[in-house]
Design an enzyme around this catalytic site. Structure first.
Site, PDB file in Angstrom:
ATOM      1  N   ARG A   1     -13.191  -3.453  -4.782  1.00  0.00           N
ATOM      2  CA  ARG A   1     -13.764  -3.757  -3.465  1.00  0.00           C
ATOM      3  C   ARG A   1     -14.999  -2.888  -3.165  1.00  0.00           C
ATOM      4  O   ARG A   1     -15.702  -3.126  -2.194  1.00  0.00           O
ATOM      5  CB  ARG A   1     -12.694  -3.586  -2.372  1.00  0.00           C
TER       6      ARG A   1
ATOM      7  N   SER B   1      -2.087  -7.718  -3.775  1.00  0.00           N
ATOM      8  CA  SER B   1      -1.882  -9.145  -4.096  1.00  0.00           C
ATOM      9  C   SER B   1      -0.643  -9.683  -3.394  1.00  0.00           C
ATOM     10  O   SER B   1       0.356 -10.002  -4.045  1.00  0.00           O
ATOM     11  CB  SER B   1      -1.833  -9.371  -5.608  1.00  0.00           C
TER      12      SER B   1
ATOM     13  N   SER C   1       0.858  -1.178   0.000  1.00  0.00           N
ATOM     14  CA  SER C   1       0.000   0.000   0.000  1.00  0.00           C
ATOM     15  C   SER C   1       0.903   1.240   0.000  1.00  0.00           C
ATOM     16  O   SER C   1       1.879   1.304   0.750  1.00  0.00           O
ATOM     17  CB  SER C   1      -0.877  -0.019   1.265  1.00  0.00           C
TER      18      SER C   1
HETATM   19  N1  LIG Z   1      -5.551  -4.660   6.190  1.00  0.00           N
HETATM   20  C1  LIG Z   1      -5.261  -4.046   5.042  1.00  0.00           C
HETATM   21  N2  LIG Z   1      -4.151  -4.377   4.362  1.00  0.00           N
HETATM   22  C2  LIG Z   1      -3.870  -3.755   3.213  1.00  0.00           C
HETATM   23  N3  LIG Z   1      -4.641  -2.802   2.632  1.00  0.00           N
HETATM   24  C3  LIG Z   1      -5.771  -2.459   3.277  1.00  0.00           C
HETATM   25  C4  LIG Z   1      -6.113  -3.050   4.497  1.00  0.00           C
HETATM   26  N4  LIG Z   1      -7.299  -2.502   4.902  1.00  0.00           N
HETATM   27  C5  LIG Z   1      -7.656  -1.615   3.980  1.00  0.00           C
HETATM   28  N5  LIG Z   1      -6.750  -1.579   2.991  1.00  0.00           N
HETATM   29  C6  LIG Z   1      -6.928  -0.760   1.782  1.00  0.00           C
HETATM   30  O1  LIG Z   1      -7.261  -1.690   0.759  1.00  0.00           O
HETATM   31  C7  LIG Z   1      -6.442  -1.514  -0.377  1.00  0.00           C
HETATM   32  C8  LIG Z   1      -5.883  -2.847  -0.866  1.00  0.00           C
HETATM   33  O2  LIG Z   1      -6.851  -3.609  -1.478  1.00  0.00           O
HETATM   34  P1  LIG Z   1      -6.412  -4.806  -2.400  1.00  0.00           P
HETATM   35  O3  LIG Z   1      -7.659  -5.406  -2.925  1.00  0.00           O
HETATM   36  O4  LIG Z   1      -5.413  -4.332  -3.388  1.00  0.00           O
HETATM   37  O5  LIG Z   1      -5.701  -5.791  -1.381  1.00  0.00           O
HETATM   38  S1  LIG Z   1      -5.330  -7.330  -1.567  1.00  0.00           S
HETATM   39  O6  LIG Z   1      -4.723  -7.454  -2.896  1.00  0.00           O
HETATM   40  O7  LIG Z   1      -6.542  -8.118  -1.442  1.00  0.00           O
HETATM   41  O8  LIG Z   1      -4.366  -7.622  -0.499  1.00  0.00           O
HETATM   42  C9  LIG Z   1      -5.297  -0.641   0.024  1.00  0.00           C
HETATM   43  O9  LIG Z   1      -5.138   0.248  -1.049  1.00  0.00           O
HETATM   44  P2  LIG Z   1      -3.725   0.658  -1.665  1.00  0.00           P
HETATM   45  O10 LIG Z   1      -3.134   1.602  -0.671  1.00  0.00           O
HETATM   46  O11 LIG Z   1      -4.082   1.318  -2.954  1.00  0.00           O
HETATM   47  O12 LIG Z   1      -2.876  -0.551  -1.873  1.00  0.00           O
HETATM   48  C10 LIG Z   1      -5.746   0.026   1.324  1.00  0.00           C
HETATM   49  O13 LIG Z   1      -6.230   1.314   1.051  1.00  0.00           O
HETATM   50  N1  LIG Z   2       6.626   7.226  -8.554  1.00  0.00           N
HETATM   51  C1  LIG Z   2       6.271   7.927  -7.481  1.00  0.00           C
HETATM   52  N2  LIG Z   2       7.148   8.744  -6.878  1.00  0.00           N
HETATM   53  C2  LIG Z   2       6.791   9.450  -5.790  1.00  0.00           C
HETATM   54  N3  LIG Z   2       5.559   9.415  -5.223  1.00  0.00           N
HETATM   55  C3  LIG Z   2       4.661   8.616  -5.786  1.00  0.00           C
HETATM   56  C4  LIG Z   2       4.959   7.825  -6.939  1.00  0.00           C
HETATM   57  N4  LIG Z   2       3.847   7.131  -7.271  1.00  0.00           N
HETATM   58  C5  LIG Z   2       2.925   7.449  -6.380  1.00  0.00           C
HETATM   59  N5  LIG Z   2       3.392   8.348  -5.486  1.00  0.00           N
HETATM   60  C6  LIG Z   2       2.653   8.903  -4.358  1.00  0.00           C
HETATM   61  O1  LIG Z   2       2.592   7.871  -3.378  1.00  0.00           O
HETATM   62  C7  LIG Z   2       1.313   7.821  -2.789  1.00  0.00           C
HETATM   63  C8  LIG Z   2       0.706   6.424  -2.989  1.00  0.00           C
HETATM   64  O2  LIG Z   2       0.464   6.224  -4.371  1.00  0.00           O
HETATM   65  P1  LIG Z   2      -0.678   5.250  -4.837  1.00  0.00           P
HETATM   66  O3  LIG Z   2      -0.591   5.212  -6.312  1.00  0.00           O
HETATM   67  O4  LIG Z   2      -1.970   5.619  -4.216  1.00  0.00           O
HETATM   68  O5  LIG Z   2      -0.140   3.869  -4.231  1.00  0.00           O
HETATM   69  P2  LIG Z   2      -0.901   2.477  -4.035  1.00  0.00           P
HETATM   70  O6  LIG Z   2      -1.957   2.393  -5.084  1.00  0.00           O
HETATM   71  O7  LIG Z   2       0.168   1.455  -4.208  1.00  0.00           O
HETATM   72  O8  LIG Z   2      -1.449   2.511  -2.648  1.00  0.00           O
HETATM   73  C9  LIG Z   2       0.509   8.936  -3.418  1.00  0.00           C
HETATM   74  O9  LIG Z   2       0.543  10.042  -2.551  1.00  0.00           O
HETATM   75  C10 LIG Z   2       1.220   9.226  -4.705  1.00  0.00           C
HETATM   76  O10 LIG Z   2       1.099  10.567  -5.090  1.00  0.00           O
END
Ligand SMILES: Nc1ncnc2c1ncn2[C@@H]1O[C@H](COP(=O)(O)OS(=O)(=O)O)[C@@H](OP(=O)(O)O)[C@H]1O
Ligand SMILES: Nc1ncnc2c1ncn2[C@@H]1O[C@H](COP(=O)(O)OP(=O)(O)O)[C@@H](O)[C@H]1O
Length: 273
Positions: free
Chosen positions: A137, A178, A106
């Site tokens: 989701r 994932s 994340s």
């Molecule tokens: N426990 C926990 N662990 C990780 N992430 C969490 C959790 N709870 C909520 N979130 C939020 O859910 C987003 C991840 O969802 P995903 O469907 O990509 O997760 S997974 O692939 O099933 O592990 C993830 O989004 P990203 O930050 O974009 O990765 C989080 O915002």
């Molecule tokens: N290549 C990058 N370099 C610096 N900051 C980034 C980069 N890609 C994304 N960010 C910043 O990092 C944070 C998380 O990005 P995001 O795309 O939402 O990540 P994820 O989907 O893996 O949770 C955001 O604030 C975004 O602006």
């Protein structure tokens, strides 16, 4: 609305369930398209590949053919072939359907890369669709939590949907944490060799935690979110991914990362039919 005369000219019929009169069949009936000539139809492309023409397949009697199968809990089901195939759709779009699977912690930049890549490909006239974990989701996978078996089901469903998009000829970008290798590898096996491109956002936990755009790491550190990936839940990095992004010395802006992926797709021939 299609008039009755026009319906018969087009070979369209409304199938009414037993006991339902034709007058109200519109609301409950099933619209069924019937081809008003012998045999089923298949596509065949002109030499230049531009305008496909229809040709009849001999020997199709309209009867149900082939064996029935049992798949999981689905019994007595049959695979239906369609005369318009993946190769036809790819020619129409002048690209090859595939899945770009973006994995990482994340905050590693998955969604940002997915959007930048989508934009770059769109500018090149290529059709893409993003399946983002957070977004999926909100609908299809709203019944799933973050425990290991639900994450596995989340990945399985998105893998199957991504496979359908690829079969449609679309470049599907799946962007999900994932965390488990076995789940990602299972998605890979759904696709023909080469059509699954695993992209690892190799960004350290320290960097992701410092970014923390949603404040989730802070909540996880405070014990307010349990089982948060990287804090008290595992993340297994890929062993043999096609593309790894984010390390020192490589282009690390989202645009540079997207360009790396586009260059890979171009090199592998996915941006032409
Ligand atoms: N426990 C926990 N662990 C990780 N992430 C969490 C959790 N709870 C909520 N979130 C939020 O859910 C987003 C991840 O969802 P995903 O469907 O990509 O997760 S997974 O692939 O099933 O592990 C993830 O989004 P990203 O930050 O974009 O990765 C989080 O915002
Ligand atoms: N290549 C990058 N370099 C610096 N900051 C980034 C980069 N890609 C994304 N960010 C910043 O990092 C944070 C998380 O990005 P995001 O795309 O939402 O990540 P994820 O989907 O893996 O949770 C955001 O604030 C975004 O602006």
């Amino acid at each position: 609305m299609i008039a009755a005369g026009a319906k018969s000219m087009l070979g369209l019929s409304i199938a009414s369930p037993k006991g339902v009169s034709d007058s109200n069949s519109r609301s409950v009936g099933v619209l069924r398209a019937c081809v008003s000539m012998e045999g089923s139809q298949t596509m065949s492309h002109n030499k230049n590949g531009s305008i496909p023409e229809l040709k009849a397949v001999n020997g199709h009697t309209g009867q149900k053919q082939g064996p029935l199968s049992t798949v999981g809990n689905s019994t007595n089901i049959k695979w239906h072939e369609c005369p318009v195939e993946k190769v036809d759709r790819q020619r129409l779009l002048d690209q090859k359907g595939c899945v770009i699977w973006v994995t990482g912690l994340s905050g590693s930049g998955k969604s940002t890369l997915a959007c930048a890549l989508n934009q770059k490909l769109y500018q090149k006239g290529k059709l893409c669709y993003v399946l983002d974990g957070d977004n999926v989701r909100h609908g299809l996978n709203r019944d799933l939590s973050f425990k290991a078996e639900d994450r596995a089901e989340n990945i399985r469903r998105v893998g199957e949907v991504a496979k359908l998009f690829a079969d449609a000829g679309i470049i599907c970008i799946a962007s999900l944490i994932s965390p488990y290798r076995i789940d990602r590898d299972a998605c890979r096996t759904l696709l023909p060799e080469g059509d699954f491109v695993e992209v690892y956002m190799d960004v350290s936990l320290e960097v992701c935690e410092a970014r923390d755009p949603k404040g989730l790491y802070k909540l996880a550190r405070a014990g307010k979110i349990k089982g948060f990936t990287g804090i008290d839940d595992p993340y297994e990095p890929p062993l043999n991914c096609e593309i790894s992004l984010g390390q020192e010395g490589t282009g690390t802006s989202p645009i540079e990362m997207a360009e790396t992926v586009v260059a890979y797709l171009e090199h592998k021939g996915y941006l032409n039919a």
